[in-house]
Design a protein around this motif. Structure first.
Motif, PDB file in Angstrom:
ATOM      1  N   HIS A 183       7.946 -45.583 -32.488  1.00 37.76           N
ATOM      2  CA  HIS A 183       6.995 -44.477 -32.621  1.00 37.76           C
ATOM      3  C   HIS A 183       6.071 -44.770 -33.787  1.00 37.76           C
ATOM      4  O   HIS A 183       6.478 -45.369 -34.788  1.00 37.76           O
ATOM      5  N   VAL A 184       4.833 -44.332 -33.664  1.00 32.31           N
ATOM      6  CA  VAL A 184       3.848 -44.467 -34.733  1.00 32.31           C
ATOM      7  C   VAL A 184       3.584 -43.075 -35.294  1.00 32.31           C
ATOM      8  O   VAL A 184       3.084 -42.196 -34.589  1.00 32.31           O
ATOM      9  N   PHE A 185       3.954 -42.873 -36.551  1.00 30.78           N
ATOM     10  CA  PHE A 185       3.672 -41.624 -37.244  1.00 30.78           C
ATOM     11  C   PHE A 185       2.294 -41.741 -37.872  1.00 30.78           C
ATOM     12  O   PHE A 185       2.050 -42.626 -38.702  1.00 30.78           O
ATOM     13  N   LEU A 186       1.388 -40.864 -37.477  1.00 31.16           N
ATOM     14  CA  LEU A 186       0.040 -40.840 -38.043  1.00 31.16           C
ATOM     15  C   LEU A 186       0.028 -39.926 -39.262  1.00 31.16           C
ATOM     16  O   LEU A 186       0.622 -38.849 -39.243  1.00 31.16           O
ATOM     17  N   PHE A 187      -0.639 -40.379 -40.315  1.00 27.89           N
ATOM     18  CA  PHE A 187      -0.772 -39.546 -41.500  1.00 27.89           C
ATOM     19  C   PHE A 187      -2.157 -39.701 -42.093  1.00 27.89           C
ATOM     20  O   PHE A 187      -2.885 -40.644 -41.795  1.00 27.89           O
ATOM     21  N   GLU A 188      -2.508 -38.728 -42.928  1.00 28.32           N
ATOM     22  CA  GLU A 188      -3.816 -38.720 -43.582  1.00 28.32           C
ATOM     23  C   GLU A 188      -3.618 -38.444 -45.064  1.00 28.32           C
ATOM     24  O   GLU A 188      -2.717 -37.698 -45.453  1.00 28.32           O
ATOM     25  N   ASN A 189      -4.464 -39.036 -45.879  1.00 31.32           N
ATOM     26  CA  ASN A 189      -4.490 -38.722 -47.298  1.00 31.32           C
ATOM     27  C   ASN A 189      -5.455 -37.561 -47.474  1.00 31.32           C
ATOM     28  O   ASN A 189      -6.669 -37.743 -47.480  1.00 31.32           O
ATOM     29  N   THR A 190      -4.913 -36.353 -47.586  1.00 30.67           N
ATOM     30  CA  THR A 190      -5.749 -35.164 -47.742  1.00 30.67           C
ATOM     31  C   THR A 190      -6.006 -34.834 -49.208  1.00 30.67           C
ATOM     32  O   THR A 190      -6.556 -33.778 -49.513  1.00 30.67           O
ATOM     33  N   GLY A 191      -5.621 -35.746 -50.094  1.00 32.67           N
ATOM     34  CA  GLY A 191      -5.848 -35.551 -51.521  1.00 32.67           C
ATOM     35  C   GLY A 191      -7.193 -36.082 -51.956  1.00 32.67           C
ATOM     36  O   GLY A 191      -8.078 -36.372 -51.131  1.00 32.67           O
ATOM     37  N   ASP A 192      -7.353 -36.221 -53.266  1.00 32.11           N
ATOM     38  CA  ASP A 192      -8.635 -36.662 -53.805  1.00 32.11           C
ATOM     39  C   ASP A 192      -8.549 -37.974 -54.587  1.00 32.11           C
ATOM     40  O   ASP A 192      -9.495 -38.361 -55.246  1.00 32.11           O
ATOM     41  N   THR A 193      -7.404 -38.659 -54.504  1.00 31.59           N
ATOM     42  CA  THR A 193      -7.262 -39.995 -55.070  1.00 31.59           C
ATOM     43  C   THR A 193      -6.587 -40.897 -54.044  1.00 31.59           C
ATOM     44  O   THR A 193      -5.929 -40.399 -53.131  1.00 31.59           O
ATOM     45  N   PRO A 194      -6.718 -42.214 -54.161  1.00 30.89           N
ATOM     46  CA  PRO A 194      -6.097 -43.112 -53.183  1.00 30.89           C
ATOM     47  C   PRO A 194      -4.571 -42.956 -53.134  1.00 30.89           C
ATOM     48  O   PRO A 194      -3.918 -42.762 -54.152  1.00 30.89           O
ATOM     49  N   LEU A 195      -4.044 -43.022 -51.924  1.00 29.32           N
ATOM     50  CA  LEU A 195      -2.607 -42.923 -51.682  1.00 29.32           C
ATOM     51  C   LEU A 195      -2.024 -44.327 -51.630  1.00 29.32           C
ATOM     52  O   LEU A 195      -2.511 -45.172 -50.878  1.00 29.32           O
ATOM     53  N   VAL A 196      -0.991 -44.571 -52.434  1.00 32.40           N
ATOM     54  CA  VAL A 196      -0.333 -45.875 -52.460  1.00 32.40           C
ATOM     55  C   VAL A 196       1.131 -45.677 -52.068  1.00 32.40           C
ATOM     56  O   VAL A 196       1.876 -44.986 -52.771  1.00 32.40           O
ATOM     57  N   ILE A 197       1.532 -46.276 -50.948  1.00 28.91           N
ATOM     58  CA  ILE A 197       2.928 -46.232 -50.528  1.00 28.91           C
ATOM     59  C   ILE A 197       3.632 -47.419 -51.178  1.00 28.91           C
ATOM     60  O   ILE A 197       3.295 -48.568 -50.903  1.00 28.91           O
ATOM     61  N   SER A 198       4.592 -47.131 -52.023  1.00 26.69           N
ATOM     62  CA  SER A 198       5.285 -48.190 -52.758  1.00 26.69           C
ATOM     63  C   SER A 198       6.485 -48.734 -51.996  1.00 26.69           C
ATOM     64  O   SER A 198       6.839 -49.900 -52.154  1.00 26.69           O
ATOM     65  N   ASN A 199       7.116 -47.891 -51.174  1.00 28.39           N
ATOM     66  CA  ASN A 199       8.277 -48.341 -50.418  1.00 28.39           C
ATOM     67  C   ASN A 199       8.552 -47.386 -49.276  1.00 28.39           C
ATOM     68  O   ASN A 199       8.215 -46.206 -49.346  1.00 28.39           O
ATOM     69  N   VAL A 200       9.187 -47.917 -48.238  1.00 29.74           N
ATOM     70  CA  VAL A 200       9.678 -47.103 -47.130  1.00 29.74           C
ATOM     71  C   VAL A 200      11.129 -47.509 -46.923  1.00 29.74           C
ATOM     72  O   VAL A 200      11.417 -48.683 -46.675  1.00 29.74           O
ATOM     73  N   ALA A 201      12.039 -46.551 -47.068  1.00 33.88           N
ATOM     74  CA  ALA A 201      13.473 -46.835 -46.966  1.00 33.88           C
ATOM     75  C   ALA A 201      14.039 -46.194 -45.700  1.00 33.88           C
ATOM     76  O   ALA A 201      13.640 -45.098 -45.314  1.00 33.88           O
ATOM     77  N   VAL A 202      14.971 -46.902 -45.069  1.00 30.77           N
ATOM     78  CA  VAL A 202      15.608 -46.419 -43.847  1.00 30.77           C
ATOM     79  C   VAL A 202      17.100 -46.235 -44.081  1.00 30.77           C
ATOM     80  O   VAL A 202      17.665 -46.765 -45.040  1.00 30.77           O
ATOM     81  N   THR A 203      17.743 -45.486 -43.178  1.00 29.84           N
ATOM     82  CA  THR A 203      19.160 -45.179 -43.355  1.00 29.84           C
ATOM     83  C   THR A 203      20.074 -46.302 -42.897  1.00 29.84           C
ATOM     84  O   THR A 203      21.235 -46.351 -43.292  1.00 29.84           O
ATOM     85  N   CYS A 204      19.586 -47.196 -42.030  1.00 31.70           N
ATOM     86  CA  CYS A 204      20.421 -48.322 -41.596  1.00 31.70           C
ATOM     87  C   CYS A 204      19.531 -49.463 -41.131  1.00 31.70           C
ATOM     88  O   CYS A 204      18.331 -49.293 -40.929  1.00 31.70           O
ATOM     89  N   GLY A 205      20.147 -50.627 -40.929  1.00 27.02           N
ATOM     90  CA  GLY A 205      19.407 -51.805 -40.482  1.00 27.02           C
ATOM     91  C   GLY A 205      18.922 -51.699 -39.047  1.00 27.02           C
ATOM     92  O   GLY A 205      18.166 -52.555 -38.593  1.00 27.02           O
ATOM     93  N   CYS A 206      19.315 -50.643 -38.347  1.00 27.87           N
ATOM     94  CA  CYS A 206      18.888 -50.453 -36.961  1.00 27.87           C
ATOM     95  C   CYS A 206      17.455 -49.934 -36.868  1.00 27.87           C
ATOM     96  O   CYS A 206      16.883 -49.858 -35.788  1.00 27.87           O
ATOM     97  N   THR A 207      16.880 -49.570 -37.991  1.00 28.97           N
ATOM     98  CA  THR A 207      15.540 -48.999 -38.030  1.00 28.97           C
ATOM     99  C   THR A 207      14.637 -49.898 -38.873  1.00 28.97           C
ATOM    100  O   THR A 207      14.982 -50.240 -39.996  1.00 28.97           O
TER     101      THR A 207
END
Length: 129
Positions: A48-72
């Motif tokens: 699945h592709v989760f769409l998101f938007e930066n609705t703030g007023d400064t650049p959004l920086v994603i530093s990490n994405v963590a999952v609950t298991c190696g299956c994801t």
């Protein structure tokens, strides 16, 4: 003299607090926070592709994405997302070795006003026929 000095300090503090509250920083806004695939067969891979938007007023920086298991397995933008811009978080769930109700939680760490956001993939893994 002390009263005037104290009054000036209070006014400067009030102006500084007001200036900070006008800026909301980066804000990550997801179109949806979870997707339910329903019944899937053990060994199936769903994505699945989760769409998101930066609705703030400064650049959004994603530093990490963590999952609950190696299956994801997640895939996210490594470059800053400008204010008003949209981006995608793609997540693949591999049901091999899984059985029954599954809720894969994905945590997104960023510089947003809410530094940790969560999305999830939900499924019910059935045995192979």
């Amino acid at each position: 003299m002390k009263k005037y000095f104290l009054l000036m300090v209070m006014m400067i503090t009030a102006v500084a607090v007001q200036a900070q509250s006008d800026s909301k920083g980066a804000v990550i806004s997801f179109k949806e926070k979870s997707i339910d695939f329903g019944d899937i067969t053990q060994g199936d891979k769903v994505e699945h592709v989760f769409l998101f938007e930066n609705t703030g007023d400064t650049p959004l920086v994603i530093s990490n994405v963590a999952v609950t298991c190696g299956c994801t397995a997640p895939s996210w933008p490594r470059q800053p997302v400008a204010p008003g811009s949209s981006a995608e978080l793609k997540v693949v769930f591999n049901s091999a070795g899984k059985m029954g109700k599954q809720n894969s939680v994905i945590r997104i760490y960023s510089n947003a006003s809410e530094p940790i956001e969560k999305v999830s993939l939900i499924s019910n893994v059935k045995p192979k026929a």
